[in-house]
Enzyme design. Structure first.
Site: not given
Ligand code: BG6
Length: 608
Positions: A2, A27, A73, A99-100, A481, A485, A488, A504, A603
């Site tokens: 958060c 966040r 969040w 936050n936590g 990756e 993307k 995500e 396989h 994030k």
């Molecule tokens: C996720 C993000 O919560 O955490 C990703 O949405 C990120 O984009 C991942 O790769 C790891 O975050 P960080 O800040 O430890 O690189």
């Protein structure tokens, strides 16, 4: 995770708090709220994005000078108005944003209910407001918060105000970040620097187990047990423009286009071309200590984990050091065998991801040599690792990581050169790597110039709901990756696989409705990848190939081809990933997804 903001000063408190929340929205964006001390306590909360809170506030003015705010969040209790923060006590006098995760919230709630406290929400957080209420009689607000937190297990960054203590703002951290903003005649509190930069560059990072009492006289810092602690004042070293969109429709697209510069920044002042090596000032390890490293363990989450996988190829190939790459969330609970001959590298853009932080602490506890590869300066991973490399990518606001990924891989390449030259890498080979690294930003610019063609492919492929991404060698993590993307930000089910592994299992999924993205650049694995493409072609799979420019053969097999410039095998991932970032971006735009704030994501995740 958060976002929290707090303020004591003469500025109009609610617009300031809401502006701060907007800076922290990456966040978490499930709900938000503000609380202002203005003779009493005024609280306005709303489910959904901060825009709906602004609509609910409807420009109302609050005379107070003191307030806190929160963007959520959700962990405990679904996103709705009641579960939105700030939460209050029974009398509605104390407001708290958190936050936590409070791990023993059920037991605390039972205790408080038995004492007659009444609860409104389903959150774990609300117990904190009632615990403070319970501890207040005969204490200052700071003392009551300290007393209450002695009973708490779990993680928290909190901001607390009380109608009976006008002029006092209390913050505390254990597991989640909290920063004090030092202004002239005003003081701020925030989860990170983003809401503070437009008001001050002077910041104080709270460390684990610390709290702050902010009042008219300024701020005083303590341990959560109440011992006074001195803290240094640091400086935010980035500009406000860096957290603006600069004319781009989304932060993600802006950050994709920043990569030529951010890759340059990652190597600036570090690449020693003539010597064919790199210098990394923050390692604080002598060449002998570096030579004594017998094994490397890389640990991370999400996109950072995939960067780590590319680091494994680089370090094993060019420095000949055995490397393992571990999901931090698994590594921290496994019984790993570590000693000081093991270098544990924690990779994290935010430097606040709870699992990565815990993995770092566990590695240190077991006697390993630890370091961090981090973007956010002053973040907890950076401060606790005590050595490492900043990637200098600047603030990354888009929730899906892009520029941080290419900068993390660039730094891993520099680390590889440094360790390699201390072992097996010749000066000539090092020079070849250095020369190619320096050429990469220009090559990324060339790929970005081809964005309109990638957009066109996304338009044609937007209706597919399943994708397979395939690559070999260092392009396998790029496949992972690329798939991440698309998941995500476009909410499309996508899987990344080593190309050969397709036979396989995943090959069973392939038909004319299953697009397969091949990273098929002309490197050591090219011929093998071409064979895999034939196998997909034979099942009428639709093929999109990331290919080396000028590769005529590939057009015979692929429905779509996105060219990338040729480069050293070591650095192909730094080019082949860029079209996949753009493809996912344009797919998400075509599917009307919220690119910068995709559903259910944040994030970085500061809770387990
Ligand atoms: C996720 C993000 O919560 O955490 C990703 O949405 C990120 O984009 C991942 O790769 C790891 O975050 P960080 O800040 O430890 O690189």
């Amino acid at each position: 995770m958060c976002g929290i903001v707090g303020y004591l000063g003469d500025k109009d408190v609610v617009p300031l708090l809401v502006r701060g929340l907007e800076r922290l929205e990456y966040r978490g964006y499930d709900s938000s709220g503000v609380a202002v001390v203005d003779g009493g306590l005024s609280i306005v909360k709303s489910v959904g994005k901060i825009k709906s809170l602004k609509d609910r506030l409807d420009g109302r003015r609050f005379p107070g000078r003191l307030g806190i705010a929160h963007t959520r969040w959700a962990t405990h209790g679904e996103p709705n108005d009641v579960n939105a923060h700030p939460h209050t006590d029974c009398k509605g006098k104390i407001a708290l944003a958190h936050n936590g995760v409070i791990e023993n919230h059920a037991a605390l709630k039972k205790l408080l209910l038995a004492e007659g406290h009444r609860f409104e929400s389903e959150t774990d957080t609300e117990v904190l407001a009632h615990l403070i209420e319970r501890s207040l009689p005969g204490r200052t607000l700071g003392e009551a918060v300290s007393a209450a937190l002695q009973l708490v297990e779990g993680t928290y960054g909190i901001a607390v105000v009380s109608a009976d203590h006008p002029g006092t703002l209390v913050g505390a951290r254990h597991g989640s970040p909290l920063v004090i903003g030092v202004g002239d005649g005003e003081t701020f509190l925030a989860s990170d620097g983003a809401p503070l930069r437009e008001h001050t560059q002077r910041v104080v990072y709270l460390d684990e187990g610390e709290m702050v009492v902010i009042d008219e006289a300024g701020y005083r810092t303590f341990t959560i047990e109440g011992e006074a602690v001195d803290k240094q004042v640091d400086e935010l070293n980035w500009d406000l423009e860096q957290i603006e969109k600069a004319g781009f429709p989304h932060f993600m697209l802006k950050e994709i286009h920043e990569q030529p510069d951010t890759v340059r920044n990652a190597m600036r002042g570090r690449l020693l071309r003539e010597e064919g090596t790199a210098k990394l000032g923050g390692l604080n390890l002598s060449d002998d200590e570096l030579r004594d490293i017998r094994r490397i363990v890389i640990t991370a989450c999400g996109t950072s984990y995939y960067a780590g996988l590319i680091g494994e190829y680089l370090l094993e190939e060019y420095a000949r050091i055995p490397v393992e790459v571990e999901y931090a969330s698994e590594f921290r609970y496994r019984n790993p065998i570590l000693d000081e001959g093991t270098l544990v590298i924690a990779i994290s853009q935010s430097g606040e991801t709870a699992d990565t932080l815990a993995a770092l602490r566990e590695a240190r506890r077991r006697g390993a040599t630890v370091m961090g590869i981090v973007n956010v300066v002053g973040s907890t991973v950076a401060r606790e690792a005590g050595r490492g490399v900043y990637i200098h990518a600047g603030p990354e606001i888009g929730v899906a990581s892009t520029k941080a990924f290419t900068s993390q891989v660039t730094v891993l390449a520099l680390l590889t050169m440094h360790l390699g030259r201390l072992r097996v890498l010749s000066q000539a080979a090092g020079r070849a790597l250095a020369t190619e690294l320096e050429a990469l930003p220009g090559k990324i610019e060339k790929i970005l110039a081809g964005a309109p063609a990638i957009k066109e492919i996304a338009v044609q492929m937007q209706h597919h709901d399943n994708f397979l991404y395939l690559g070999r060698g260092p392009n396998f993590p790029v496949a992972l990756e690329g798939a991440l993307k698309l998941k995500e930000i476009a909410y499309v089910h996508a899987e990344g696989y080593p190309a050969a592994e397709m036979k396989h299992g995943p090959i069973a999924l392939i038909d004319e409705n299953m697009p397969v993205v091949f990273i098929a650049t002309r490197d050591a694995a090219y011929e093998k990848v071409m064979t895999n493409m034939q196998e997909v072609r034979a099942r009428r799979g639709k093929i999109l190939a990331i290919a080396t420019e000028g590769d005529a053969d590939i057009h015979a097999l692929a429905d779509y081809v996105i060219p990338v410039p040729a480069t050293h095998d070591a650095f192909v991932p730094l080019l082949s990933v860029v079209p996949l970032q753009l493809l996912a971006y344009y797919m998400a735009v075509q599917r009307n997804c919220d690119v910068d704030q995709p559903r259910n994501l944040a994030k970085s995740v500061t809770v387990e």
